[in-house]
Design a protein around this motif. Structure first.
Motif, PDB file in Angstrom:
ATOM      1  N   ALA A  39      45.417  47.574  34.866  1.00 37.61           N
ATOM      2  CA  ALA A  39      45.044  46.423  33.863  1.00 37.61           C
ATOM      3  C   ALA A  39      45.413  46.398  32.475  1.00 37.61           C
ATOM      4  N   LYS A  78      41.899  53.425  41.978  1.00 38.82           N
ATOM      5  CA  LYS A  78      41.567  53.467  40.569  1.00 38.82           C
ATOM      6  C   LYS A  78      41.728  54.644  39.954  1.00 38.82           C
ATOM      7  N   GLN A 127      33.814  49.309  41.377  1.00 40.53           N
ATOM      8  CA  GLN A 127      34.205  48.999  42.385  1.00 40.53           C
ATOM      9  C   GLN A 127      34.971  49.975  43.297  1.00 40.53           C
ATOM     10  N   GLY A 160      47.029  36.756  26.241  1.00 40.59           N
ATOM     11  CA  GLY A 160      47.799  37.368  27.403  1.00 40.59           C
ATOM     12  C   GLY A 160      46.986  37.741  28.488  1.00 40.59           C
ATOM     13  N   SER A 161      45.783  37.600  28.673  1.00 41.39           N
ATOM     14  CA  SER A 161      45.115  37.909  29.918  1.00 41.39           C
ATOM     15  C   SER A 161      44.036  36.888  30.163  1.00 41.39           C
ATOM     16  N   LEU A 175      29.233  46.939  38.970  1.00 45.84           N
ATOM     17  CA  LEU A 175      29.877  46.084  39.923  1.00 45.84           C
ATOM     18  C   LEU A 175      30.398  44.863  39.487  1.00 45.84           C
ATOM     19  N   THR A 176      29.623  44.412  38.509  1.00 46.48           N
ATOM     20  CA  THR A 176      30.292  43.150  37.923  1.00 46.48           C
ATOM     21  C   THR A 176      30.560  43.229  36.406  1.00 46.48           C
ATOM     22  N   GLY A 177      31.051  42.423  35.930  1.00 44.74           N
ATOM     23  CA  GLY A 177      31.231  42.271  34.359  1.00 44.74           C
ATOM     24  C   GLY A 177      32.655  43.049  34.042  1.00 44.74           C
ATOM     25  N   ASP A 178      32.879  43.131  32.847  1.00 42.40           N
ATOM     26  CA  ASP A 178      34.171  43.340  32.351  1.00 42.40           C
ATOM     27  C   ASP A 178      34.858  44.538  33.337  1.00 42.40           C
ATOM     28  N   ILE A 179      34.076  45.723  33.485  1.00 44.96           N
ATOM     29  CA  ILE A 179      34.836  46.729  33.959  1.00 44.96           C
ATOM     30  C   ILE A 179      34.566  47.055  35.394  1.00 44.96           C
ATOM     31  N   ALA A 180      34.293  45.745  36.054  1.00 43.42           N
ATOM     32  CA  ALA A 180      33.773  45.892  37.449  1.00 43.42           C
ATOM     33  C   ALA A 180      34.769  46.516  38.254  1.00 43.42           C
ATOM     34  N   SER A 181      36.076  46.505  38.173  1.00 41.58           N
ATOM     35  CA  SER A 181      36.936  46.917  38.850  1.00 41.58           C
ATOM     36  C   SER A 181      36.872  48.372  39.205  1.00 41.58           C
ATOM     37  N   LYS A 236      40.217  36.030  32.835  1.00 41.65           N
ATOM     38  CA  LYS A 236      39.467  36.501  33.542  1.00 41.65           C
ATOM     39  C   LYS A 236      38.134  35.591  33.709  1.00 41.65           C
ATOM     40  N   TYR A 237      37.583  35.777  34.745  1.00 46.33           N
ATOM     41  CA  TYR A 237      36.493  34.773  35.286  1.00 46.33           C
ATOM     42  C   TYR A 237      35.433  34.456  34.066  1.00 46.33           C
ATOM     43  N   ASN A 238      35.063  35.590  33.289  1.00 45.03           N
ATOM     44  CA  ASN A 238      33.899  35.083  32.191  1.00 45.03           C
ATOM     45  C   ASN A 238      34.612  34.999  30.953  1.00 45.03           C
ATOM     46  N   VAL A 252      47.767  43.571  31.067  1.00 47.95           N
ATOM     47  CA  VAL A 252      47.144  42.707  29.918  1.00 47.95           C
ATOM     48  C   VAL A 252      48.117  42.735  28.754  1.00 47.95           C
ATOM     49  N   GLY A 270      46.965  39.224  34.130  1.00 50.68           N
ATOM     50  CA  GLY A 270      47.902  39.077  32.944  1.00 50.68           C
ATOM     51  C   GLY A 270      48.305  37.502  33.085  1.00 50.68           C
ATOM     52  N   PHE A 317      34.641  34.584  40.162  1.00 49.06           N
ATOM     53  CA  PHE A 317      34.519  35.900  40.079  1.00 49.06           C
ATOM     54  C   PHE A 317      34.769  36.357  41.500  1.00 49.06           C
ATOM     55  N   PHE A 321      40.929  41.497  35.449  1.00 48.82           N
ATOM     56  CA  PHE A 321      41.859  40.866  34.679  1.00 48.82           C
ATOM     57  C   PHE A 321      43.199  40.343  35.180  1.00 48.82           C
ATOM     58  N   SER A 330      39.936  46.795  28.785  1.00 50.11           N
ATOM     59  CA  SER A 330      39.569  45.503  28.556  1.00 50.11           C
ATOM     60  C   SER A 330      39.745  45.260  27.141  1.00 50.11           C
ATOM     61  N   GLN A 386      34.092  42.283  24.566  1.00 55.24           N
ATOM     62  CA  GLN A 386      34.253  40.748  24.938  1.00 55.24           C
ATOM     63  C   GLN A 386      34.886  39.748  23.707  1.00 55.24           C
TER      64      GLN A 386
END
Lengths: 300, 435
Positions: free
Chosen positions: B322, B366, B103, A219-220, B94-100, A222-224, B326, A127, A119, A125, B294, B268
């Protein structure tokens, strides 16, 4: 005709997904077989495999695709195998004599540390390089895309290789001996620690290959990304009988099929997990040791 | 690191409700906390491990470690002279799938506050306190409680997800704290303030347009511009995704279109092929997706992979690099609606873009960052005009007419902005092209 076509397509989706689950489930089941612990860090090894694969493919962008792919898979398998060895030496080996709960918690800790490490590196993400051309094959009502064929074919080869290794080599024999009785195996002169390391290495490298196939498919990366497939693969291992290698393969395929059939025919497609886990519960109620697990009789 | 330590410290501390300050726990050792002459090695550590009469093997180092951490944090933060700051809270994923995205918003609001401090726009310097809701409604409520109980916080910018904003908004309203969201678009968020049961101050504001405008826009686009009348809809079951999908459905059916499928997917999850195969069997001409990039990027990729060729239409949360990264080639031709106008197209935002790039040379701008900057400036303007009283700030926002990077922002009786533009993009050669 339309329903039949959908069914066939769903089965192929399920087969592909199941092959990846099976590949990852092998890591859980092998470690459980030899150490009786569930290596929750395996899902992070899976994620790491995808990252290493991505890095290699990006570096080798100029090479022809099959060569780059081969390098990525081999590279990721080696790197992740070594990483798993390191994890085993640092986090599990010192706890070998502790209660069974201790290494389990240690594994959860390692999983969190690895995830957060990645992280810090990339929180977004990425690619995955799209090296496999979009191509579709039609065999009557069957419709495969090239990527699905590649996933099925390569996981089949890896699993076949593992089967040959475990059943037809001296190392495989030693691993099986250790998983049967570690102490007795040690007394017979088998280097038990080396065999445990070997198991971790093999399990992790299969997981890493699974990670690459998975990210090629989706196709992508991610850390989690490891969490969901990790849980699914673990479930597959339990479904097939944890500790049992063919069981993990069968469990993976069944879970993949159950998911995609669930998505096809339940009133809401998102209930597929309910269906898949429902099957798991049903199997465990009827046959607590899993589909192919051995029943260990307690002598009175 | 300092931020983390401070967070850890807060966890171990009691809230002094009278002053709103956190106070240090006095469980580990007595003695002066602020003694710069004393080295941490010579602290009089009470032998915590042995106080229960048993030899505390292994506990001692742990307690020492914890003690050291608490010492460091108190040492850093309580020895400064008490400087009065005005706090603005920012609650974002700030963390997780849409953290970007969270941020990015954090960077934009930080920029606004730094500029205000540099120009001394407020009597005391402003401080941005940042909280992470991880896109999780439960976490959002707990963050909201922490924010509301801090007396020095005068307004909140957040949250991002509608699913987080709606439950958190009640906490803020109860505390009489103004909340201004730069991104949540579910209509319910501000609509709830008009219900007769709403006994709190009407303190919720929103700087972006809502889903009913966007969903209806998408539906009109599909039926009148693309001239298609069979659409399958997929959403992500979140307050945002499902909300916009339902608005789309409503308008599309009003336009005499047929919705062949209306399905939710699991956030997810990465495997939507089964879902898409099922949806494809209902023979739609186009697919509409309500949800975040995502899932959207993977969805369109798998949609093309199972051989569906019709148009893919989606909402503004997919207006993000993103999504393109993706989806790869599969994104080609996808239609994306966007709330408001993107800053690149706004003449008023050009200066902001330049300053943002100067301040953050390595980060990309962003899609919501202009909203973040704008909301920051709206709050700063309120503080500048009426001071730090929470109720006065709410009152000021109700009647505000603020001209900034997005044009003129003022709020209707619900608290929604009157600036209701929607832009349409199509992906061409791997980039969003304005139509």
């Amino acid at each position: 005709m339309s329903i039949f076509n959908t069914l066939i397509e769903q089965l192929i989706n399920g087969l592909t997904l199941g092959a990846i689950y099976a590949l990852v489930a092998l890591g859980y089941t092998m470690v459980y077989g030899i150490l009786l612990m569930i290596n929750f860090a395996h899902s992070e090894i899976f994620m790491m495999g995808a990252f290493v694969g991505c890095a290699v493919l990006t570096l080798c962008g100029a090479l022809p695709a099959p060569l780059a792919m081969g390098l990525a898979v081999v590279g990721a398998m080696i790197v992740c195998g070594l990483a798993a060895l390191g994890v085993e030496k640092l986090a599990y080996a010192p706890l070998r004599k502790a209660s069974r709960l201790a290494p389990l918690i240690s594994a959860i800790g390692v999983s969190i540390v690895l995830q957060n490490g990645f992280f810090l590196w990339r929180d977004d993400f990425l690619g995955f390089p799209n090296v496999i051309p979009e191509r579709h094959f039609y065999f009557g009502p069957l419709h495969f895309s090239l990527i699905q064929l590649i996933i099925l074919f390569s996981s089949l080869i890896l699993m076949l290789g593992l089967w040959l290794f475990v059943n037809h080599t001296r190392f495989g024999q030693a691993i099986r001996a250790c998983s049967q009785d570690r102490e007795a195996a040690g007394l017979m002169g088998i280097p038990v620690n080396a065999m445990i390391s070997l198991t971790f290495f093999i399990g992790a490298s299969l997981g890493a290959a699974g990670g690459i196939l998975y990210s090629l498919y989706y196709g992508s990366i991610k850390y989690n990304m490891g969490f969901v497939p990790g849980i699914k693969a673990f479930t597959a291992a339990v479904l097939g009988g944890i500790g049992n290698i063919p069981g993990a393969m069968v469990g993976g395929l069944i879970l993949g099929m159950a998911e995609s059939l669930g998505a096809a025919f339940l009133p809401q497609a998102s209930w597929k997990d309910v269906f898949a886990f429902g099957i798991l519960i049903l199997v465990l109620v009827i046959r607590p040791s899993g589909l192919l697990g051995e029943r260990t009789a307690e002598k009175v | 690191m300092g931020q983390t330590l401070r967070e850890i410290f807060k966890l171990f501390s009691r809230k002094n409700l009278d002053s709103g300050e956190t106070v240090a726990p006095v469980i580990l050792w007595p003695g002066p906390r602020c003694n710069p002459g004393r080295k941490s090695g010579s602290l009089p550590v009470r032998q915590a491990g042995r106080s229960n009469g048993r030899p505390g093997r292994g506990v001692g180092p742990l307690v020492l470690g914890l003690a050291g951490m608490v010492f460091l944090s108190t040492g850093f933060f309580s020895c400064k002279p008490a400087e009065k700051k005005i706090k603005i809270a920012l609650a974002m994923p700030l963390t997780g799938d849409i953290a970007s995205l969270g941020q990015g918003l954090k960077r934009a609001v930080t920029l606004a506050i730094e500029e205000a401090n540099k120009n001394h726009l407020t009597p005391q310097p402003l401080e941005l306190v940042v909280f992470d809701d991880r896109s999780d409604p439960r976490e959002a409520v707990s963050v909201a409680n922490r924010i509301a109980s801090d007396r020095h916080v005068v307004a909140v910018i957040g949250h991002f997800n509608s699913g987080c904003s709606i439950p958190a908004s009640r906490v803020y309203a109860q505390a009489g704290l103004a909340m201004l969201t730069p991104a949540s678009s579910n209509p319910e968020l501000t609509l709830q303030q008009l219900s007769p049961q709403w006994v709190y101050p009407k303190s919720i504001f929103r700087a972006n347009t809502t889903d009913n405008v966007q969903g209806a826009f998408g539906a009109d686009f599909v039926s009148s511009t693309l001239k298609l009348n069979r659409v399958a809809i997929i959403h992500d079951k979140s307050a945002y995704g499902q909300g916009v999908a339902e608005e789309f459905k409503k308008q599309f059916e009003l336009n005499k279109g047929v919705v062949t499928a209306f399905e939710g997917l699991q956030v997810q999850d990465r495997d939507f092929r089964s879902l898409l195969t099922r949806v494809k069997a209902t023979q739609p001409q186009a697919l509409y997706f309500g949800g975040m990039f995502s899932e959207g990027g993977i969805l369109v990729r798998q949609l093309r992979d199972i051989g569906f060729k019709g148009p893919f239409v989606t909402c503004e949360a997919n207006y993000d690099p993103a999504f393109l990264k993706v989806a790869g080639e599969a994104a080609e031709g996808a239609y994306v609606t966007f709330l408001g106008s993107p800053p690149e197209l706004l003449p008023t935002a050009q200066e902001f873009i330049v300053r943002y790039r100067e301040r953050y040379p390595t980060d990309e701008l962003k899609s919501y960052d202009a909203y973040g900057y704008e909301t920051g400036n709206i709050i700063i303007d309120a503080i500048k005009t009426v001071g730090t009283d929470r109720a006065k700030i709410i009152e000021h926002l109700r009647g505000i007419k603020f001209t900034g990077v997005l044009g003129t922002t003022s709020f209707d009786e619900k608290g929604d902005t009157l600036n209701k533009a929607i832009t349409l993009f199509q992906v061409k050669k791997g980039a969003f092209v304005h139509l």
